[in-house]
Design a protein around this motif. Sequence first.
Motif, PDB file in Angstrom:
ATOM      1  N   PHE A  42      13.496   0.094  -4.853  1.00  0.00           N
ATOM      2  CA  PHE A  42      12.610  -0.817  -5.207  1.00  0.00           C
ATOM      3  C   PHE A  42      11.861  -0.507  -6.488  1.00  0.00           C
ATOM      4  CE2 PHE A  42      10.701   1.790  -1.827  1.00  0.00           C
ATOM      5  CZ  PHE A  42       9.405   2.205  -2.543  1.00  0.00           C
ATOM      6  N   ASP A  43      10.961  -1.230  -7.092  1.00  0.00           N
ATOM      7  CA  ASP A  43      10.328  -0.786  -8.346  1.00  0.00           C
ATOM      8  C   ASP A  43       8.989   0.168  -8.184  1.00  0.00           C
ATOM      9  OD1 ASP A  43       9.037  -0.785 -10.710  1.00  0.00           O
ATOM     10  OD2 ASP A  43       9.027  -3.206 -11.099  1.00  0.00           O
ATOM     11  N   TRP A  44       9.293   1.390  -8.044  1.00  0.00           N
ATOM     12  CA  TRP A  44       8.457   2.397  -7.652  1.00  0.00           C
ATOM     13  C   TRP A  44       7.215   2.103  -8.519  1.00  0.00           C
ATOM     14  CZ3 TRP A  44       9.836   6.249  -4.236  1.00  0.00           C
ATOM     15  CH2 TRP A  44      11.227   6.138  -3.982  1.00  0.00           C
ATOM     16  N   LYS A  45       7.213   1.750  -9.735  1.00  0.00           N
ATOM     17  CA  LYS A  45       6.194   1.735 -10.673  1.00  0.00           C
ATOM     18  C   LYS A  45       5.079   0.571 -10.388  1.00  0.00           C
ATOM     19  CE  LYS A  45       8.551   4.863 -13.877  1.00  0.00           C
ATOM     20  NZ  LYS A  45       8.760   5.042 -15.348  1.00  0.00           N
ATOM     21  N   ASN A  46       5.469  -0.259  -9.570  1.00  0.00           N
ATOM     22  CA  ASN A  46       4.604  -1.717  -9.361  1.00  0.00           C
ATOM     23  C   ASN A  46       4.248  -1.873  -8.231  1.00  0.00           C
ATOM     24  OD1 ASN A  46       4.593  -2.577 -12.303  1.00  0.00           O
ATOM     25  ND2 ASN A  46       6.851  -2.782 -12.238  1.00  0.00           N
ATOM     26  N   VAL A  47       4.956  -1.321  -7.168  1.00  0.00           N
ATOM     27  CA  VAL A  47       4.617  -1.500  -5.682  1.00  0.00           C
ATOM     28  C   VAL A  47       3.267  -1.274  -5.396  1.00  0.00           C
ATOM     29  CG1 VAL A  47       5.347  -1.127  -3.365  1.00  0.00           C
ATOM     30  CG2 VAL A  47       7.039  -1.796  -4.914  1.00  0.00           C
ATOM     31  N   MET A  83       8.146  13.304   1.888  1.00  0.00           N
ATOM     32  CA  MET A  83       8.387  11.905   1.608  1.00  0.00           C
ATOM     33  C   MET A  83       7.411  11.250   0.424  1.00  0.00           C
ATOM     34  SD  MET A  83      10.508  10.457   3.721  1.00  0.00           S
ATOM     35  CE  MET A  83      11.394  11.861   3.505  1.00  0.00           C
ATOM     36  N   LEU A  84       6.229  11.943   0.338  1.00  0.00           N
ATOM     37  CA  LEU A  84       5.462  11.543  -0.873  1.00  0.00           C
ATOM     38  C   LEU A  84       5.778  12.212  -1.936  1.00  0.00           C
ATOM     39  CD1 LEU A  84       2.741  10.099  -1.792  1.00  0.00           C
ATOM     40  CD2 LEU A  84       1.514  12.256  -0.932  1.00  0.00           C
ATOM     41  N   ARG A  85       6.423  13.311  -2.034  1.00  0.00           N
ATOM     42  CA  ARG A  85       6.863  13.862  -3.134  1.00  0.00           C
ATOM     43  C   ARG A  85       8.084  13.075  -4.017  1.00  0.00           C
ATOM     44  NH1 ARG A  85       9.877  19.782  -3.325  1.00  0.00           N
ATOM     45  NH2 ARG A  85       7.623  20.355  -2.554  1.00  0.00           N
ATOM     46  N   GLN A  86       8.802  12.477  -3.154  1.00  0.00           N
ATOM     47  CA  GLN A  86       9.671  11.383  -3.998  1.00  0.00           C
ATOM     48  C   GLN A  86       9.171  10.141  -4.513  1.00  0.00           C
ATOM     49  OE1 GLN A  86      13.107  10.062  -1.353  1.00  0.00           O
ATOM     50  NE2 GLN A  86      12.785  11.768   0.181  1.00  0.00           N
ATOM     51  N   TYR A  87       7.957   9.965  -4.005  1.00  0.00           N
ATOM     52  CA  TYR A  87       7.451   8.808  -4.788  1.00  0.00           C
ATOM     53  C   TYR A  87       6.785   9.369  -6.021  1.00  0.00           C
ATOM     54  CZ  TYR A  87       3.771   5.460  -6.078  1.00  0.00           C
ATOM     55  OH  TYR A  87       3.006   4.423  -6.788  1.00  0.00           O
ATOM     56  N   ILE A  88       6.135  10.365  -5.889  1.00  0.00           N
ATOM     57  CA  ILE A  88       5.332  10.907  -7.028  1.00  0.00           C
ATOM     58  C   ILE A  88       6.096  11.415  -8.165  1.00  0.00           C
ATOM     59  CG2 ILE A  88       3.994  13.026  -7.885  1.00  0.00           C
ATOM     60  CD1 ILE A  88       2.225  12.424  -5.320  1.00  0.00           C
ATOM     61  N   ASP A  89       7.361  11.822  -7.671  1.00  0.00           N
ATOM     62  CA  ASP A  89       8.377  12.199  -8.825  1.00  0.00           C
ATOM     63  C   ASP A  89       9.026  10.988  -9.755  1.00  0.00           C
ATOM     64  OD1 ASP A  89       8.464  15.054  -7.989  1.00  0.00           O
ATOM     65  OD2 ASP A  89      10.159  14.758  -6.880  1.00  0.00           O
ATOM     66  N   THR A 126       0.923  -1.135  -0.086  1.00  0.00           N
ATOM     67  CA  THR A 126      -0.061  -0.038   0.115  1.00  0.00           C
ATOM     68  C   THR A 126       0.926   1.270  -0.015  1.00  0.00           C
ATOM     69  OG1 THR A 126       0.147   0.124   2.420  1.00  0.00           O
ATOM     70  CG2 THR A 126      -1.766  -1.280   1.453  1.00  0.00           C
ATOM     71  N   LEU A 127       0.294   2.606   0.179  1.00  0.00           N
ATOM     72  CA  LEU A 127       1.074   3.830   0.320  1.00  0.00           C
ATOM     73  C   LEU A 127       1.940   3.581   1.678  1.00  0.00           C
ATOM     74  CD1 LEU A 127       1.787   6.618  -0.473  1.00  0.00           C
ATOM     75  CD2 LEU A 127      -0.392   7.161   0.965  1.00  0.00           C
ATOM     76  N   GLY A 128       1.433   2.855   2.696  1.00  0.00           N
ATOM     77  CA  GLY A 128       2.217   2.626   3.730  1.00  0.00           C
ATOM     78  C   GLY A 128       3.705   1.896   3.339  1.00  0.00           C
TER      79      GLY A 128
END
Length: 263
Positions: free
Chosen positions: A74-79, A113-119, A60-62
């Motif tokens: 990790f594979d950002w686009k599939n987790v 933290m969330l910005r790192q994922y969205i980028d 999940t997002l968590g």
Amino acid sequence: MCKVIAVVNQKGGVSKTTTVVNLGIGLAKQGKRVLGIDADPQGSLSASLGYREPDDLKETLGTVLSGIIRDEEFDWKNVGIQHHEEGIDVLPGNIELAALEVSLVNVMSRELMLRQYIDQVKEDYDYILIDCMPSLGMLTINALACADSVLIPVQASYLPVKGLEQLLMTISKVRRQMNRNLAIEGILISMTNQRTNYAKDIIALIHQVYGEKVRIFDTHIPFSVRAEEASAEGISIYRHDPKGRVAEAYMQLTQEVLIHEEE
């Protein structure tokens, strides 16, 4: 270019989740690639899209945010990303986010933290919609820090409108301190019954107090049990009641958002 919209109100029950679901699927119907992110520990967006037990989901997002905090690769686009049958992707959220929000207090650059994922994932989408929790806590600040704009659903009643000033102050503070490009997409008046004088008075008050400072969508979302039924079934209002007033209103909202992009 991907646009990130945080759907925010510190008051619960104002149709934030319903708006993320139906605006997201409305955009998908217009050929847009859409990701919905459930940033609420209650997992309302996840449940409304048919993931009945979000607390049982392994990724999940968590999971994503925990990995970022620990600086894991990790594979950002599939987790964690789930593909909904109505054409949008969703990154679910669950109760893990409640503990995560507490732990964020001690993390360096905790607001980002969330910005790192969205980028990492935004190149795959035209729109990312973040369903925020009904508070102005650290997860909501994370959403504001990475968003391009904020969409604010407000119920046409006294208490939700009263809380608008605090929310706008928070948005202004985030803009000054960590996200200078943050704009307000607009105030969305939702769950309205415009046949009552009370609702008409509240709507007039919103326009009077905020109309010159903030965009207010022309579209109003009417109150309807149909919207709640759609959430319970895990589908959009377009599928549950395609000819109803709520479906028509959300399609009009979708057009307003798209037109705003072109201005």
